[in-house]
Design a protein around this motif. Structure first.
Motif, short mmCIF file in Angstrom:
data_model
loop_
_atom_site.label_atom_id
_atom_site.label_comp_id
_atom_site.label_asym_id
_atom_site.label_seq_id
_atom_site.Cartn_x
_atom_site.Cartn_y
_atom_site.Cartn_z
N ALA A 145 59.92 21.72 34.14
CA ALA A 145 59.43 22.91 34.81
C ALA A 145 57.96 23.15 34.49
CB ALA A 145 60.26 24.13 34.41
N ILE A 146 57.30 23.92 35.32
CA ILE A 146 55.90 24.27 35.09
C ILE A 146 55.83 25.63 34.41
CG2 ILE A 146 53.68 24.79 36.18
CD1 ILE A 146 54.38 22.83 38.37
N LEU A 147 55.15 25.67 33.26
CA LEU A 147 54.89 26.91 32.55
C LEU A 147 53.42 27.29 32.70
CD1 LEU A 147 56.85 26.29 29.20
CD2 LEU A 147 57.71 27.07 31.42
N ALA A 148 53.14 28.57 32.61
CA ALA A 148 51.77 29.04 32.88
C ALA A 148 51.37 30.16 31.94
CB ALA A 148 51.66 29.52 34.32
N ASP A 149 50.06 30.33 31.81
CA ASP A 149 49.43 31.52 31.24
C ASP A 149 48.60 32.12 32.35
OD1 ASP A 149 50.08 32.15 28.57
OD2 ASP A 149 48.94 30.43 27.85
N PRO A 150 48.92 33.33 32.81
CA PRO A 150 48.16 33.91 33.92
C PRO A 150 46.80 34.43 33.47
CG PRO A 150 49.83 35.45 33.16
CD PRO A 150 50.05 34.17 32.40
N GLY A 151 45.87 34.50 34.42
CA GLY A 151 44.60 35.16 34.18
C GLY A 151 44.75 36.66 34.33
N ALA A 152 43.77 37.41 33.86
CA ALA A 152 43.87 38.86 33.85
C ALA A 152 43.74 39.44 35.26
CB ALA A 152 42.81 39.45 32.95
N PRO A 153 44.44 40.55 35.54
CA PRO A 153 44.24 41.26 36.80
C PRO A 153 42.92 42.04 36.77
CG PRO A 153 45.75 42.49 35.42
CD PRO A 153 45.44 41.21 34.68
N ARG A 154 42.72 42.90 37.75
CA ARG A 154 41.50 43.71 37.79
C ARG A 154 41.39 44.56 36.52
NH1 ARG A 154 42.42 46.60 42.15
NH2 ARG A 154 41.39 45.17 43.59
N GLN A 155 40.20 44.56 35.91
CA GLN A 155 39.96 45.33 34.70
C GLN A 155 38.66 46.11 34.83
OE1 GLN A 155 40.15 41.88 31.97
NE2 GLN A 155 41.89 42.88 30.99
N TYR A 156 38.56 47.20 34.07
CA TYR A 156 37.41 48.09 34.11
C TYR A 156 36.84 48.26 32.70
CZ TYR A 156 39.75 49.35 38.49
OH TYR A 156 40.37 49.31 39.71
N PHE A 157 35.51 48.23 32.60
CA PHE A 157 34.86 48.42 31.30
C PHE A 157 33.60 49.27 31.47
CE2 PHE A 157 37.10 44.35 30.95
CZ PHE A 157 37.89 44.59 29.84
N MET A 158 33.29 50.01 30.42
CA MET A 158 32.08 50.84 30.40
C MET A 158 31.40 50.70 29.05
SD MET A 158 31.64 54.97 30.98
CE MET A 158 32.08 54.83 32.72
N THR A 159 30.09 50.63 29.07
CA THR A 159 29.29 50.53 27.85
C THR A 159 28.19 51.59 27.86
OG1 THR A 159 29.67 48.15 27.59
CG2 THR A 159 27.71 49.06 26.53
N VAL A 160 28.00 52.22 26.71
CA VAL A 160 26.89 53.15 26.51
C VAL A 160 26.12 52.67 25.30
CG1 VAL A 160 26.20 55.52 26.08
CG2 VAL A 160 28.24 55.06 27.45
N TYR A 208 35.97 43.84 36.78
CA TYR A 208 36.10 42.40 36.58
C TYR A 208 37.40 41.93 37.22
CZ TYR A 208 32.23 43.51 33.68
OH TYR A 208 30.99 43.98 33.27
N ASN A 209 37.32 40.77 37.89
CA ASN A 209 38.34 40.35 38.86
C ASN A 209 38.41 41.43 39.95
OD1 ASN A 209 40.34 39.10 40.32
ND2 ASN A 209 41.85 39.10 38.65
N LEU A 210 37.28 41.62 40.59
CA LEU A 210 37.07 42.70 41.55
C LEU A 210 38.15 42.75 42.63
CD1 LEU A 210 35.18 44.91 42.78
CD2 LEU A 210 33.99 43.04 43.97
N PHE A 211 38.58 41.60 43.13
CA PHE A 211 39.54 41.56 44.23
C PHE A 211 40.98 41.37 43.75
CE2 PHE A 211 35.44 39.93 45.88
CZ PHE A 211 35.16 40.98 46.74
N ASP A 212 41.19 41.54 42.44
CA ASP A 212 42.53 41.51 41.83
C ASP A 212 43.28 40.21 42.20
OD1 ASP A 212 44.42 42.57 40.15
OD2 ASP A 212 45.46 43.66 41.74
N ALA A 213 42.59 39.08 42.05
CA ALA A 213 43.21 37.80 42.36
C ALA A 213 44.30 37.48 41.33
CB ALA A 213 42.16 36.69 42.36
N GLN A 214 45.43 36.96 41.79
CA GLN A 214 46.47 36.45 40.90
C GLN A 214 46.31 34.94 40.79
OE1 GLN A 214 50.40 37.64 42.18
NE2 GLN A 214 50.26 39.61 41.13
N TYR A 215 46.12 34.48 39.55
CA TYR A 215 45.87 33.05 39.35
C TYR A 215 46.31 32.65 37.95
CZ TYR A 215 41.83 34.53 36.58
OH TYR A 215 41.02 35.10 35.62
N ASN A 216 46.54 31.35 37.79
CA ASN A 216 46.91 30.78 36.50
C ASN A 216 45.83 29.81 36.06
OD1 ASN A 216 49.45 32.08 36.32
ND2 ASN A 216 50.41 30.50 37.59
N PRO A 217 45.02 30.17 35.07
CA PRO A 217 44.05 29.20 34.56
C PRO A 217 44.70 28.08 33.76
CG PRO A 217 43.98 31.22 33.26
CD PRO A 217 44.90 31.47 34.41
#
Length: 790
Positions: free
Chosen positions: A771-786, A745-754
């Motif tokens: 000044a502008i304050l931000a909350d960044p979005g998550a970097p690339r993440q990996y998950f597995m489900t069984v 998720y976030n395959l291309f590791d985009a840096q962004y502020n939602p």
């Protein structure tokens, strides 16, 4: 002069409703036994073809509230539905908001990345529900959120009306219905000025089944989910489902900010000769540590160890894009919890007349606990805010099938008690949650009453006209109970609610009409008009309002929405490469009047309020197709232009005309492609989903008004692979299938502020104002489900 609204008649009404349900069911079953289950019904499936279903199974299927493509196509309203295939595209660790982001015209933003334990804000064509800790929303609680058709919203709260982590386990949701705009009276609720969202959980089935699963991945994510279905016995069918998830923050630093959520759902349905009766319950709880904001660019004196400390400057450019503060400098813990109990009765009084009755009780509880030592010396460095609500509701209506007409008439009644204790203190200065220097505790009683009549007139098969009207009434009583809730106070303690009490009753008529014309079986055009009202929120009545002396109940008006829709819908079942192909396009224009825009600053005592009218308008386009059994494609695009026709800051400052509404992106797009391939007992299902959110205007806490500055747009892509097999079935009794799913998720590791906003300086002090304050979005993440299905 002001009296607490009496609860006794309400309890009597609920009790009477339950007694009526039981009596009617008993009478309907007398001398009758539910028909036997057809052996031809598919395993675990309620919605199989009608020809293969017994009467009991058909009745059970009718209790599933999930929309279908056909129902959306035949409606006179703007609607959408998300099924399991779309929901899976946001990943196993995602929650309610992320799933909704795949629907046309819906934008979401939050601080938790893909985590379901965090809160997100959901905007349906610019009208919002939820909270992202940033001011500037044109309409904070303009969407009614339903669970299995039952309202989850707080009736009066401006802050905490509904939070997305109240639905943290997506594996128990099998469909999401979205109605855009107020909609028709029979499906409209108290907060439906911008739309209604219904999360439809897994439903009881004809045949027994069970499924268990576990998810793990980045940032310490670990989750479990299960569902158990009894199948149908003597007309009864039940389900029990639930799950648990936990994770740490993706933000970097010394504090991992652990969060966790759980939710459980149970429902039993009884089918009988004259209808169905169901009893359901839902409980959820989320505890999270919300990460702190970070300056986008460095500010002199704003460091990683506090204001003017001998430490590196704290910003995305200096300390790291995802960096966060130590727990000892700043932390905020949030808890959201619900208990929901409900019943539904559908009773055929005759061949053409059916009674529908819903009764429910909901308890909601929140905790907001924050300590900030960033700026030393504050008399209020800590906050403890723990509001709770108890809601009782009942909705009763009839539908009557006549030649060329389907008439619906009825009404609903909802009562809520809401208590909002708040304590501001600093333990190092001798104050505490029970001995605060700032405090308030407001108690609000609300009644919501509505009666409606709606007719669907079909003079010919190609033309459908749905006029309707609803009469609504909002009764509100607010009491300043601060001194009673905090009898032990230090010298100089301040009650943040100035007004002593307030009481008001607001009534209105809500007309609507929808028209659908289908010149061909696969295509239709429609138009819809609707007017609706929403009760002013608690701060309008003076709750935690430091300017309570300005409250004028004689001029207080409800929020008013006037909505126009026009569009076209296409549904092609089978033609060349088009299989269950849908294409929907619509234009909307919604005028919002009498809005109160709250600006929450460093603490509750500094809240400011503005008055506004606004217009939200734009175009939604959605397309989906299954060119073959192997492929599934979907895409949607939304264009939005939201602006204030007037915006007056607190105190009667300069009124703005034509200013753009903050945090309403002018363009959002989602697209996905699934592929299924079967090979030697294995079903492979790769899926790719891409989502784009355009730039959007920021809100300025300094001026308490929308700004001309923008935050950049961003694009996020997800890639996953599912593998399903029956190869293990011979080795494990009753096993039907095992599934493995891996995702990036976030395959291309985009840096962004939602999330970004312009601070007034209360967060970091010093010279940070502007000044502008931000909350960044998550970097690339990996998950597995069984998971395994039995």
């Amino acid at each position: 002069m002001y009296r607490k609204l009496p609860l006794k008649p309400l309890l009597v009404a609920i009790a009477a409703t339950g007694a009526l349900n039981i009596t009617v069911i008993a009478a309907a079953q007398a001398g009758a036994t539910a028909p036997a289950i057809s052996a031809a019904t598919n395993v675990g499936e309620v919605n199989a073809s009608a020809s293969a279903l017994s009467e009991s199974a058909k009745a059970l299927a009718s209790t599933d509230g999930k929309l279908t493509k056909k129902k959306v196509f035949e409606s006179t309203q703007s609607q959408a539905v998300l099924g399991k295939r779309e929901i899976q595209g946001v990943g196993p660790a995602a929650g309610a908001a992320q799933a909704l982001s795949l629907a046309p015209g819906i934008a979401v933003r939050g601080y938790g990345g893909i985590s379901s334990t965090a809160r997100y804000e959901i905007a349906v064509r610019g009208v919002k529900v939820g909270w992202s800790s940033v001011n500037g929303d044109v309409e904070r609680n303009g969407l009614t959120v339903l669970f299995d058709g039952i309202p989850m919203n707080n009736l009066i709260s401006h802050n905490g009306g509904w939070d997305s982590n109240e639905i943290p386990i997506l594996q128990m949701i099998h469909g999401i219905n979205v109605t855009y705009g107020p909609g028709n009276p029979a499906g409209r609720w108290f907060d439906s000025v911008g739309g209604t969202i219904n999360f439809v959980p897994l439903q009881p089935s004809v045949r027994p089944s069970a499924e268990i699963g576990t998810t793990f991945g980045s940032n310490g994510t670990l989750g479990y989910n299960f569902d158990l279905k009894t199948g149908m016995y003597d007309g009864w069918s039940a389900i029990l489902a639930g799950g648990y998830t936990k994770n740490n923050t993706f933000r970097t630093g010394t504090f991992n900010a652990p969060s966790q959520s759980f939710a459980y759902f149970g429902k039993a349905v009884k089918t009988f000769r004259s209808g169905t009766f169901s009893l359901g319950g839902y409980v959820d709880s989320s505890r999270e540590f919300r990460p702190n904001f970070i300056p986008v660019t460095p500010i002199q004196g704003v460091t990683t160890q506090g204001l003017n400390a001998n430490a590196p400057l704290y910003s995305q450019q200096t300390s790291g894009f995802y960096s966060s503060l130590p727990e000892s400098i700043w932390f905020k813990q949030l808890k959201v919890q619900d208990y929901l109990l409900y019943s539904k009765l559908n009773l055929h009084l005759s061949r053409d007349v059916t009674l529908h009755e819903l009764a429910w009780y909901r308890h909601g509880h929140r905790v907001h606990y924050r300590i900030t030592n960033y700026v030393p010396g504050s008399s209020v460095n800590s906050e403890y805010y723990n509001p709770s609500s108890d809601t009782y509701g009942d909705k009763l209506y009839f539908d009557w099938r006549l030649p060329m007409n389907l008439l619906k008439a009825g009404g609903s009644w909802i009562h809520q008690q809401y208590t909002t204790p708040y304590a501001g203190y600093n333990a190092t200065m001798g104050t505490s949650p029970s001995f605060p220097i700032q405090y308030n505790s407001d108690v609000l009683y609300n009644n919501y009453l509505t009666g409606f009549i709606q007719d669907t007139f079909t003079p010919v098969s190609s033309l459908k006209i749905t006029p309707g009207i609803a009469a609504v009434q909002y009764q509100t009583q607010m009491y300043n109970n601060g001194n009673q809730a905090f009898p032990n106070l230090p010298a100089g303690a301040q009650n943040q609610t100035l007004i002593n009490s307030a009481s008001d009753t607001i009534s209105g008529l809500e007309p609507s009409v929808g028209v659908r014309f289908a010149p061909v079986k696969w295509g239709s055009m429609y138009a819809h008009y609707g007017r609706s009202y929403q009760n002013p929120t608690d701060n309008n009545y003076g709750a935690y309002n430091g300017n309570g002396g300005t409250i004028d109940l004689n001029t207080l008006k409800p929020v008013k929405s006037t909505d126009y829709e026009v569009g076209a819908k296409f549904l092609v079942h089978n033609w060349m490469l088009l299989h269950d192909f849908t294409f929907n396009v619509n234009y909307y224009h919604d005028s919002l009047a009498n809005e109160t825009i709250a600006t929450f600053l460093s603490n509750i005592s500094q809240t400011k309020f503005a008055a506004a009218d606004a217009v939200v308008n734009g175009v939604n386009i959605a397309i989906a197709d299954n060119p073959s059994w192997n492929w599934h494609l979907f895409a949607n695009l939304a264009l939005n232009h939201s602006y204030y026709t007037s915006y007056t800051p607190q105190g009667g400052g300069t009124t703005l005309y034509g200013a753009n509404v903050s945090y309403s992106p002018y363009l959002t797009m989602s697209a996905g492609i699934d592929y299924r391939y079967y090979y030697h007992g294995f079903l492979f299902s790769p899926q790719f989903v891409d989502q784009y959110t355009s730039s959007q205007y920021l809100f300025n806490n300094v001026t308490g008004a929308p700004s001309h500055q923008k935050q950049p747009g961003y694009n996020v892509s997800n890639l996953s692979l599912g593998i399903k097999t029956t190869r293990l079935n011979p080795y494990i009794p009753t096993l039907k299938a095992v599934k493995l799913s891996v995702g990036i998720y976030n395959l291309f590791d985009a840096q962004y502020n939602p999330i970004e906003y312009i601070t007034s300086g209360g967060y970091f002090g010093g010279n940070s104002a502007g000044a502008i304050l931000a909350d960044p979005g998550a970097p690339r993440q990996y998950f597995m489900t069984v998971s395994a299905k039995f």
